[in-house]
Design a protein around this motif. Structure first.
Motif, PDB file in Angstrom:
ATOM      1  N   UNK A  51      94.570  -2.121   0.910  1.00  0.00           N
ATOM      2  CA  UNK A  51      94.310  -2.263   2.349  1.00  0.00           C
ATOM      3  C   UNK A  51      93.299  -3.383   2.588  1.00  0.00           C
ATOM      4  N   UNK A  52      92.248  -3.403   1.782  1.00  0.00           N
ATOM      5  CA  UNK A  52      91.231  -4.442   1.912  1.00  0.00           C
ATOM      6  C   UNK A  52      91.846  -5.827   1.753  1.00  0.00           C
ATOM      7  N   UNK A  53      92.607  -6.017   0.714  1.00  0.00           N
ATOM      8  CA  UNK A  53      93.213  -7.319   0.468  1.00  0.00           C
ATOM      9  C   UNK A  53      94.114  -7.738   1.634  1.00  0.00           C
ATOM     10  N   UNK A  54      94.870  -6.779   2.150  1.00  0.00           N
ATOM     11  CA  UNK A  54      95.797  -7.118   3.228  1.00  0.00           C
ATOM     12  C   UNK A  54      95.066  -7.397   4.545  1.00  0.00           C
ATOM     13  N   UNK A  55      94.029  -6.616   4.836  1.00  0.00           N
ATOM     14  CA  UNK A  55      93.297  -6.841   6.090  1.00  0.00           C
ATOM     15  C   UNK A  55      92.592  -8.193   6.091  1.00  0.00           C
ATOM     16  N   UNK A  56      92.133  -8.636   4.925  1.00  0.00           N
ATOM     17  CA  UNK A  56      91.412  -9.902   4.863  1.00  0.00           C
ATOM     18  C   UNK A  56      92.336 -11.116   4.955  1.00  0.00           C
ATOM     19  N   UNK A  57      93.620 -10.886   5.046  1.00  0.00           N
ATOM     20  CA  UNK A  57      94.541 -11.998   5.270  1.00  0.00           C
ATOM     21  C   UNK A  57      94.431 -12.514   6.716  1.00  0.00           C
ATOM     22  N   UNK A  58      94.006 -11.647   7.649  1.00  0.00           N
ATOM     23  CA  UNK A  58      93.926 -12.075   9.051  1.00  0.00           C
ATOM     24  C   UNK A  58      92.511 -11.999   9.622  1.00  0.00           C
ATOM     25  N   UNK A  59      91.598 -11.361   8.909  1.00  0.00           N
ATOM     26  CA  UNK A  59      90.220 -11.251   9.388  1.00  0.00           C
ATOM     27  C   UNK A  59      89.259 -11.678   8.287  1.00  0.00           C
ATOM     28  N   UNK A  60      88.114 -12.204   8.692  1.00  0.00           N
ATOM     29  CA  UNK A  60      87.059 -12.561   7.751  1.00  0.00           C
ATOM     30  C   UNK A  60      85.779 -11.859   8.195  1.00  0.00           C
ATOM     31  N   UNK A  61      85.681 -10.553   7.952  1.00  0.00           N
ATOM     32  CA  UNK A  61      84.520  -9.793   8.423  1.00  0.00           C
ATOM     33  C   UNK A  61      83.264 -10.150   7.644  1.00  0.00           C
ATOM     34  N   UNK A  62      82.137  -9.818   8.235  1.00  0.00           N
ATOM     35  CA  UNK A  62      80.871 -10.002   7.531  1.00  0.00           C
ATOM     36  C   UNK A  62      80.667  -8.883   6.512  1.00  0.00           C
ATOM     37  N   UNK A  63      81.177  -7.687   6.861  1.00  0.00           N
ATOM     38  CA  UNK A  63      80.996  -6.528   5.978  1.00  0.00           C
ATOM     39  C   UNK A  63      82.186  -5.588   6.104  1.00  0.00           C
ATOM     40  N   UNK A  64      82.397  -4.805   5.047  1.00  0.00           N
ATOM     41  CA  UNK A  64      83.330  -3.685   5.126  1.00  0.00           C
ATOM     42  C   UNK A  64      82.539  -2.412   4.828  1.00  0.00           C
ATOM     43  N   UNK A  65      82.886  -1.342   5.529  1.00  0.00           N
ATOM     44  CA  UNK A  65      82.236  -0.048   5.349  1.00  0.00           C
ATOM     45  C   UNK A  65      83.286   0.922   4.802  1.00  0.00           C
ATOM     46  N   UNK A  66      82.937   1.582   3.703  1.00  0.00           N
ATOM     47  CA  UNK A  66      83.875   2.518   3.085  1.00  0.00           C
ATOM     48  C   UNK A  66      83.238   3.889   2.943  1.00  0.00           C
ATOM     49  N   UNK A  67      83.899   4.898   3.501  1.00  0.00           N
ATOM     50  CA  UNK A  67      83.469   6.284   3.324  1.00  0.00           C
ATOM     51  C   UNK A  67      83.945   6.711   1.933  1.00  0.00           C
ATOM     52  N   UNK A  68      82.991   7.022   1.041  1.00  0.00           N
ATOM     53  CA  UNK A  68      83.319   7.069  -0.390  1.00  0.00           C
ATOM     54  C   UNK A  68      83.559   8.457  -0.986  1.00  0.00           C
ATOM     55  N   UNK A  69      83.641   9.502  -0.190  1.00  0.00           N
ATOM     56  CA  UNK A  69      83.935  10.797  -0.803  1.00  0.00           C
ATOM     57  C   UNK A  69      85.350  10.826  -1.381  1.00  0.00           C
ATOM     58  N   UNK A  70      86.159   9.817  -1.050  1.00  0.00           N
ATOM     59  CA  UNK A  70      87.498   9.723  -1.625  1.00  0.00           C
ATOM     60  C   UNK A  70      87.509   9.491  -3.123  1.00  0.00           C
TER      61      UNK A  70
END
Length: 329
Positions: free
Chosen positions: A94-113
């Motif tokens: 998902x991260x790789x695909x989302x960064x194809x159209x956006x260049x965010x400053x940060x990503x936030x991941x809820x890590x209990x997964x």
């Protein structure tokens, strides 16, 4: 020989035409998805490079994070690209695909997964709504169980039973993406009165956990490659990991990772355990609103300063959230 070449070319053309027809038809027959994560059609409608922060994870993300409230509270323009029971492996693609159209400053991941099984109950949803390309193929072959692969590669296999609905289907999905008024958030209204903290049940398997941590490190590494700050957090809830698992997680996070367990500052969020939770794990809109305001403050602490954005769009998103609130009261 010339005749054989012509026949081969004709056969290839027919195969190609059938493939295009099948995948076009599948794009129409797959049930439309609005809310509860994996909303790729809506995400792709966002203006290129307009998002400063992306959120990933499970339902603890798309039920708890309201981008419109983050923006209204002085935070950055954000979007939730979580999925139901999204595993770390799936998050990576998902991260790789989302960064194809956006260049965010940060990503936030809820890590209990990281304590999820290798495969969960929602592979068909998490991978099946991704755009076609190398990242979807990666999600299919590296983050999906074998029994799901046929239907993910050939979606008509999964949705052939919807033939009788074909006349009513929206064919515009083939050429347009529809924005999401809530930017990936799912509105929940019901309230559950909670009485005490429960220990979150974990069917722990050492190798699965190690594999999930390895995916977390791949996420951090990819963020470093793209110049994006990875931020890991635990969403506040009454259904909590025990101290052993929390200590293990802290120890195994990527080196130098930014991390916050919001259960440690639960009392500072102003939450009401009688009105702000949908169940012992997820917020309803009241809790999500409070938590999102706190996330805006945390973004500012991390130096993620809000930059100019489409104010009309974000005002309309806040108005959409407020309208749902009024309808629920």
């Amino acid at each position: 020989m010339k005749r054989l070449k012509k026949e081969l070319l004709a056969a290839l053309a027919l195969i190609l035409a059938l493939a295009v027809f099948s995948y076009t038809l599948a794009a129409v027959m797959i049930p439309p998805r609005k809310g509860y994560g994996s909303n790729w059609n809506a995400y792709l409608a966002e203006k290129k490079d307009s998002i400063q922060a992306l959120f990933f994870g499970s339902s603890l993300c798309y039920c708890d994070v309201v981008p419109a409230v983050i923006r209204a509270s002085g935070g950055a323009a954000s979007y939730v690209m979580a999925g139901p029971e999204q595993t770390p492996a799936m998050t990576y693609y998902y991260l790789r695909e989302t960064l194809r159209t956006q260049q965010p400053q940060a990503i936030f991941m809820e890590v209990t997964g990281v304590f999820f099984d290798r495969y969960t109950n929602f592979t068909k949803v998490n991978a099946g709504y991704m755009p076609w390309g190398l990242n979807r193929l990666g999600a299919i072959f590296r983050a999906s169980e074998k029994k799901q692969r046929l239907g993910l590669l050939f979606p008509l296999y999964n949705y052939h039973d919807r033939w009788n609905e074909l006349p009513k289907m929206d064919f515009s999905v083939l050429w347009k993406h529809t924005p999401d008024d809530l930017a990936g958030y799912t509105f929940l209204d019901r309230s559950a009165a909670l009485t005490g903290i429960e220990e979150r049940k974990v069917d722990f398997d050492e190798q699965t956990y190690r594999d999930n941590i390895a995916w977390l490190k791949k996420i951090a590494s990819y963020c470093a490659e793209k110049g994006v700050t990875p931020v890991f957090y635990i969403s506040p809830s009454w259904y909590r990991l025990n101290d052993r698992y929390l200590e293990m997680l802290r120890r195994d996070l990527p080196a130098g990772a930014v991390f916050r367990d919001f259960n440690e500052t639960f009392d500072t969020l102003g939450l009401n355990t009688q009105t702000d939770f949908y169940d012992n794990m997820h917020f309803n809109w009241r809790g999500a609103e409070k938590f999102s305001a706190a996330l805006a403050g945390w973004m500012n602490e991390l130096g993620i300063e809000p930059r100019p954005a489409d104010d009309a769009l974000w005002q309309s998103r806040l108005a959409a959230f407020d309208a749902l609130k009024e309808g629920a009261q």
